[in-house]
Design a protein around this motif. Structure first.
Motif, PDB file in Angstrom:
ATOM      1  N   VAL A 100      43.600 102.410 110.571  1.00 36.67           N
ATOM      2  CA  VAL A 100      42.460 102.785 111.169  1.00 36.67           C
ATOM      3  C   VAL A 100      42.133 103.517 112.382  1.00 36.67           C
ATOM      4  O   VAL A 100      41.358 104.282 112.455  1.00 36.67           O
ATOM      5  N   LEU A 101      43.064 103.270 113.526  1.00 42.69           N
ATOM      6  CA  LEU A 101      43.152 103.940 114.427  1.00 42.69           C
ATOM      7  C   LEU A 101      44.254 104.283 114.771  1.00 42.69           C
ATOM      8  O   LEU A 101      45.531 103.748 114.414  1.00 42.69           O
ATOM      9  N   THR A 133      35.799  99.681 116.314  1.00 41.39           N
ATOM     10  CA  THR A 133      35.837 100.883 115.474  1.00 41.39           C
ATOM     11  C   THR A 133      34.283 101.645 115.838  1.00 41.39           C
ATOM     12  O   THR A 133      34.289 102.750 115.710  1.00 41.39           O
ATOM     13  N   LEU A 174      39.813 106.963 116.150  1.00 43.08           N
ATOM     14  CA  LEU A 174      39.764 106.849 114.480  1.00 43.08           C
ATOM     15  C   LEU A 174      40.756 107.838 113.725  1.00 43.08           C
ATOM     16  O   LEU A 174      40.669 108.901 114.398  1.00 43.08           O
ATOM     17  N   ARG A 188      34.391 104.230 108.260  1.00 47.15           N
ATOM     18  CA  ARG A 188      33.183 103.940 109.067  1.00 47.15           C
ATOM     19  C   ARG A 188      31.838 104.502 108.237  1.00 47.15           C
ATOM     20  O   ARG A 188      31.040 104.253 108.213  1.00 47.15           O
ATOM     21  N   GLY A 225      40.043 105.825 109.311  1.00 40.89           N
ATOM     22  CA  GLY A 225      39.227 105.007 109.848  1.00 40.89           C
ATOM     23  C   GLY A 225      37.986 106.003 109.871  1.00 40.89           C
ATOM     24  O   GLY A 225      36.918 105.260 109.836  1.00 40.89           O
ATOM     25  N   GLU A 226      37.602 106.987 109.923  1.00 41.20           N
ATOM     26  CA  GLU A 226      36.708 107.862 110.071  1.00 41.20           C
ATOM     27  C   GLU A 226      35.998 107.702 108.476  1.00 41.20           C
ATOM     28  O   GLU A 226      34.809 107.428 108.390  1.00 41.20           O
ATOM     29  N   ALA A 241      34.940 103.506 118.786  1.00 37.68           N
ATOM     30  CA  ALA A 241      35.894 104.774 118.705  1.00 37.68           C
ATOM     31  C   ALA A 241      35.277 105.898 118.173  1.00 37.68           C
ATOM     32  O   ALA A 241      35.706 106.905 117.999  1.00 37.68           O
ATOM     33  N   THR A 242      34.059 105.591 117.468  1.00 36.14           N
ATOM     34  CA  THR A 242      33.446 106.751 116.945  1.00 36.14           C
ATOM     35  C   THR A 242      32.859 107.775 118.001  1.00 36.14           C
ATOM     36  O   THR A 242      32.536 108.898 117.850  1.00 36.14           O
TER      37      THR A 242
END
Length: 290
Positions: free
Chosen positions: A222-223, A186, A229, A237, A233-234, A189-190
């Motif tokens: 989440v993805l 994750t 994301l 995080r 997911g955003e 992924a940001t």
């Protein structure tokens, strides 16, 4: 002085000081000193030098406290490292390396300046507000003796603040249900950290392990299918970063905004100087702007 509800300042202070700690992992002096002490070149020095304050711990403890490294990668180096050099010898070698790296990157004139002495005093004072409960890497480092020279005091204090924040970050990840590999996936992924290929290589995860974890995160919402994301997911995080910053506020509240900002000012100048002198490979650390 309190900072109100703006816990993001904890990241602001961390970001500008962290290069002064992290340069030790990239400096050629570090590998030279650690291999001279008996360790094998490569990743062994990183795992052994960072975990040495906790003593001759096993691979499970290192994996748990470092969090996002593959257990198989850690087990290739720990506990073998302790058969090659004692934690005490490793820590002495690390101190020698940091001293040499700071002198090369910042120069004698900078290190003898009143600013470095002031920053060392401020950073050390900030650590007096840190507590060891639930923070094993911080606790191990906090048990070490303080060095004498101001630039080494500064490095040690920043290391304490970094591990204090890092232990709190792991607690936030656990609270939000992300294990080590999930945290790494994750994070990439940001788009604000290193990319997946570098993460797999440096943290020791196979393509199969990475893909399986990505699948679990997609199933959890989440993805998305492209590996980015989702809104959930955003939010996840963001919640982790907020919790990390809240858990890292005590040193800065203790200093108060005026002294914290002064440490930020000096730290930013020193970090910029170190980055400009080639402390990191290209693309690893940008010189902090704020």
């Amino acid at each position: 002085m309190a900072f109100g509800d703006d816990v993001a300042v904890a990241y602001r202070y961390h970001r500008v000081l962290d290069p002064l700690h992290s340069l030790g992992y990239f400096a050629p002096e570090t590998e030279q000193a650690l291999t001279a002490a008996g360790l094998q070149p490569g990743r062994m020095g990183y795992f052994a030098s960072r975990s040495a304050p906790m003593g001759t711990v096993g691979p499970g403890v290192v994996t748990a406290t470092f969090y996002n490294f593959s257990p198989s990668l850690v087990a290739r180096h720990i506990p073998r490292a302790w058969t090659l050099a004692s934690p005490e010898r490793i820590l002495a070698a690390r101190a020698e390396a940091i001293d040499a790296a700071f002198k090369r990157l910042l120069g004698a004139e900078t290190l003898a300046s009143p600013d470095v002495a002031e920053a060392a005093e401020l950073a050390r004072e900030a650590t007096t507000a840190c507590s060891a409960e639930g923070r094993p890497l911080y606790a191990g480092h906090a048990d070490l003796d303080w060095p004498g020279e101001p630039h080494l005091v500064l490095w040690h204090a920043i290391s304490l603040l970094r591990e204090y924040r890092g232990d709190g970050h792991i607690a936030a990840l656990v609270e939000h249900g992300l294990g080590g590999l999930g945290a790494l996936v994750t994070h990439t992924a940001t788009g604000r950290g290193f990319m997946a290929p570098a993460a797999k290589k440096t943290r020791g995860w196979s393509d199969e392990e990475w893909d399986a974890e990505s699948g679990r995160l997609r199933d959890a919402g989440v993805l998305d299918e492209a590996g980015a994301l989702t809104d959930a997911g955003e939010k996840l995080r963001a919640g982790i970063e907020d919790a990390t910053n809240r858990a890292a506020m005590a040193p800065w509240v203790h200093l108060g905004q005026g002294r914290a900002d002064r440490l930020h000012e000096i730290g930013r100048a020193l970090s910029r100087q170190a980055v400009a002198a080639g402390a990191f490979p290209e693309g690893v650390f940008a010189a902090p702007k704020a």
